[in-house]
Design a protein around this motif. Structure first.
Motif, PDB file in Angstrom:
ATOM      1  N   ALA A 265     114.121  86.577 -34.695  1.00 14.19           N
ATOM      2  CA  ALA A 265     115.046  87.674 -34.963  1.00 14.19           C
ATOM      3  C   ALA A 265     115.845  87.465 -36.245  1.00 14.19           C
ATOM      4  N   THR A 266     115.951  86.228 -36.713  1.00 18.02           N
ATOM      5  CA  THR A 266     116.734  85.964 -37.929  1.00 18.02           C
ATOM      6  C   THR A 266     115.958  86.303 -39.192  1.00 18.02           C
ATOM      7  N   GLU A 267     114.690  86.663 -39.046  1.00 14.78           N
ATOM      8  CA  GLU A 267     113.868  87.056 -40.183  1.00 14.78           C
ATOM      9  C   GLU A 267     113.290  88.447 -39.922  1.00 14.78           C
ATOM     10  N   ASN A 268     112.945  89.126 -40.982  1.00 14.13           N
ATOM     11  CA  ASN A 268     112.213  90.375 -40.824  1.00 14.13           C
ATOM     12  C   ASN A 268     110.795  90.069 -40.354  1.00 14.13           C
ATOM     13  N   LEU A 269     110.129  91.061 -39.798  1.00 15.88           N
ATOM     14  CA  LEU A 269     108.734  90.889 -39.397  1.00 15.88           C
ATOM     15  C   LEU A 269     107.920  90.540 -40.645  1.00 15.88           C
ATOM     16  N   THR A 270     107.206  89.434 -40.616  1.00 12.87           N
ATOM     17  CA  THR A 270     106.471  88.975 -41.784  1.00 12.87           C
ATOM     18  C   THR A 270     105.034  89.483 -41.761  1.00 12.87           C
ATOM     19  N   ASP A 271     104.365  89.351 -42.910  1.00 10.89           N
ATOM     20  CA  ASP A 271     102.948  89.720 -42.978  1.00 10.89           C
ATOM     21  C   ASP A 271     102.129  88.920 -41.973  1.00 10.89           C
ATOM     22  N   VAL A 289     106.033  92.241 -27.484  1.00 11.07           N
ATOM     23  CA  VAL A 289     106.676  91.634 -28.651  1.00 11.07           C
ATOM     24  C   VAL A 289     108.029  91.094 -28.199  1.00 11.07           C
ATOM     25  N   VAL A 290     108.173  89.773 -28.248  1.00  8.27           N
ATOM     26  CA  VAL A 290     109.394  89.111 -27.787  1.00  8.27           C
ATOM     27  C   VAL A 290     110.201  88.691 -29.023  1.00  8.27           C
ATOM     28  N   VAL A 291     111.320  89.373 -29.252  1.00 10.17           N
ATOM     29  CA  VAL A 291     112.181  89.061 -30.398  1.00 10.17           C
ATOM     30  C   VAL A 291     113.151  87.973 -29.956  1.00 10.17           C
ATOM     31  N   ASN A 292     112.901  86.755 -30.406  1.00 15.09           N
ATOM     32  CA  ASN A 292     113.659  85.578 -29.971  1.00 15.09           C
ATOM     33  C   ASN A 292     114.816  85.290 -30.947  1.00 15.09           C
ATOM     34  N   LYS A 293     115.724  84.434 -30.497  1.00 16.02           N
ATOM     35  CA  LYS A 293     116.898  84.008 -31.288  1.00 16.02           C
ATOM     36  C   LYS A 293     117.858  85.186 -31.540  1.00 16.02           C
ATOM     37  N   TRP A 294     117.913  86.116 -30.595  1.00 13.24           N
ATOM     38  CA  TRP A 294     118.772  87.275 -30.751  1.00 13.24           C
ATOM     39  C   TRP A 294     120.241  86.885 -30.745  1.00 13.24           C
ATOM     40  N   ASP A 295     120.551  85.707 -30.185  1.00 15.67           N
ATOM     41  CA  ASP A 295     121.934  85.219 -30.166  1.00 15.67           C
ATOM     42  C   ASP A 295     122.442  84.866 -31.558  1.00 15.67           C
ATOM     43  N   LEU A 296     121.513  84.646 -32.506  1.00 13.86           N
ATOM     44  CA  LEU A 296     121.912  84.247 -33.856  1.00 13.86           C
ATOM     45  C   LEU A 296     122.125  85.430 -34.796  1.00 13.86           C
ATOM     46  N   VAL A 297     121.886  86.635 -34.305  1.00 20.49           N
ATOM     47  CA  VAL A 297     121.989  87.828 -35.141  1.00 20.49           C
ATOM     48  C   VAL A 297     123.372  88.455 -34.985  1.00 20.49           C
ATOM     49  N   GLU A 298     124.033  88.732 -36.127  1.00 16.27           N
ATOM     50  CA  GLU A 298     125.303  89.451 -36.080  1.00 16.27           C
ATOM     51  C   GLU A 298     125.025  90.903 -35.702  1.00 16.27           C
ATOM     52  N   LYS A 299     125.824  91.425 -34.772  1.00 18.42           N
ATOM     53  CA  LYS A 299     125.479  92.722 -34.186  1.00 18.42           C
ATOM     54  C   LYS A 299     126.612  93.732 -34.300  1.00 18.42           C
TER      55      LYS A 299
END
Length: 440
Positions: A265-271, A289-299
């Motif tokens: 989640a801390t990066e954009n979807l990559t190629d 699609v499991v978006v992990n590390k959502w706790d590290l994203v400012e919301k």
């Protein structure tokens, strides 16, 4: 169960890559009449008489050379030997038995693997030329010409005869492959789902070297979770073992019922994320699609919606995808993952009756008239579902060439709006049928 691995080994310039290309059905290996051309291992998924396997080409073995290039090739080939289930040992029937052949044969005997001795380049020579290779002590030699294809079927018959048959009990568990780029948190997700520290979890990318299967149950449902190594870009695969880690990860996708694609989640979807999901889609696998590390994203209030909109743009080819935002570190929403797995699994096995399908198709054709070309209009006769996982439909029409891709997409969208196939690809096969009902 993973596809059996068959490795092709031998000294340089004995025709390994020519054989590989012929069996693979396409020119993958570079073939030149000089040693050292195939430096890295190449692999291809293929089949023979209904038995599927992965064929691996390797660079030529020069066991006595201290040249840096030959040491690298030797290391790559050794990994192939160590990982393979069956080894095809190639020698040159035109040149005859050499001391290098004997050195390689000694190494293969020590491997304790099943070895098939292949005497190549016998296109213009008598098979009697293979007899001297009995002295290698590796059983009956198989005379072939990879260039012309003679004898290749005999080698493949011998190889598939060594595959295990009926040794495993039927496994009705839902098989879940956990895939993604290195360091996205795959092993941490697996450990959260299992409830104990089964795999090594570190911040170093590439800790998991192979696909690891673990069976577990929740309530009355059984699962097999497959943790895999991170799939890197090809240009970044530098370590010997890592080539095979990627191979095993791709095979895990092929044998899975559902794929959990873990993204950071801390990066954009990559190629690379998109390429992995493209492979999952091509293989017809249900996925989450499991978006992990959502706790590290400012919301703020719209963070999740914005992120979902962003990845939807990159995943237009699989607009059916299901997603969930989690944190393997805190455990946030991880307990919801299996519910989504069950949901997309059921969708991938959903069957629709022919009558109901044709009612939907009739309404779709009336709502949007089929395309025409040069005065001829596409006629849609009927539709039928022929298989599941992925759900596959056959649409019978008068002329296939009149089916424009946009109308085919329209029909797929109609099917998806009428029935819940979220989380799984569907296949639409177009077949011609005459006015008399004959299928062309």
């Amino acid at each position: 169960m993973a596809n059996p691995l068959i490795a092709i080994v031998g000294r340089p310039n004995v025709g390994k890559s020519t054989f590989f290309n012929r069996v693979a059905g396409r020119k993958i290996s570079i073939t030149e009449d000089r040693p050292g051309v195939t430096r890295d291992r190449l692999y291809a998924d293929t089949s023979w008489n209904g038995r599927y396997f992965t064929l691996v080409d390797t660079g030529g073995l020069e066991l006595l050379s201290d040249d840096i290039m030959w040491r690298e090739i030797r290391g790559q080939a050794q990994i192939a030997i160590d990982t393979a289930d069956i080894i095809l040992f190639f020698v040159d029937g035109k040149e005859g038995l050499t001391s290098s052949d004997e050195d390689v044969a000694d190494m293969l005997r020590r491997s304790k693997k099943d070895v098939i001795l292949v005497v190549n380049k016998l296109d213009n020579y008598s098979p009697d030329a293979a007899y001297e290779f009995y002295s290698l002590g590796l059983g009956d030699p198989y005379p072939v010409s990879s260039e012309h294809g003679t004898g290749v079927a005999d080698v493949l018959d011998a190889a598939v005869a060594l595959f295990p048959v009926g040794e495993e009990e039927e496994d009705d568990s839902i098989k879940i492959a956990v895939v993604g780029r290195p360091n996205a948190g795959k092993s941490s997700i697996v450990n959260r789902l299992l409830g104990f520290e089964r795999t090594i979890v570190t911040d170093i990318a590439g800790t998991t070297r192979d696909a690891i299967d673990t069976k577990f149950s929740v309530g009355d449902k059984s699962y097999t979770i497959i943790d895999t190594a991170g799939i890197r870009k090809k240009s970044k695969i530098g370590d010997d073992v890592e080539h095979y880690s990627v191979l095993r990860a791709l095979d895990a996708i092929r044998r899975a019922d559902v794929c959990l694609m873990i993204i950071d989640a801390t990066e954009n979807l990559t190629d690379q994320d998109t390429k992995i999901l493209g492979y999952v889609h091509e293989q017809g696998k249900a996925s989450v699609v499991v978006v992990n590390k959502w706790d590290l994203v400012e919301k703020d209030n719209g963070t999740m919606s914005k992120y979902l909109k962003s990845i939807s743009e990159d995943l237009k080819f699989m607009s059916y995808f299901k997603s969930i935002f989690v944190s393997s570190k805190t455990g946030q929403r991880v307990d919801k993952i299996l519910g989504l797995v069950n949901e997309v699994y059921e969708h991938s096995r959903l069957r629709i009756t022919t009558g109901l399908l044709n009612d939907v198709m009739s309404d779709a054709v009336h709502a949007s008239e089929p395309p025409s070309h040069n005065g001829r209009r596409l006629k849609v006769y009927y539709i039928s579902q022929v298989s599941v996982a992925p759900p596959t439909f056959v649409l019978f029409v008068n002329h296939k060439e009149l089916m424009h891709f946009s109308y085919e997409r329209y029909i797929e969208n109609v099917i998806r709006k009428s029935f819940d196939f979220s989380g799984t690809p569907i296949r639409l096969v177009i077949r011609e049928r005459t006015e008399k009902g004959e299928v062309v």
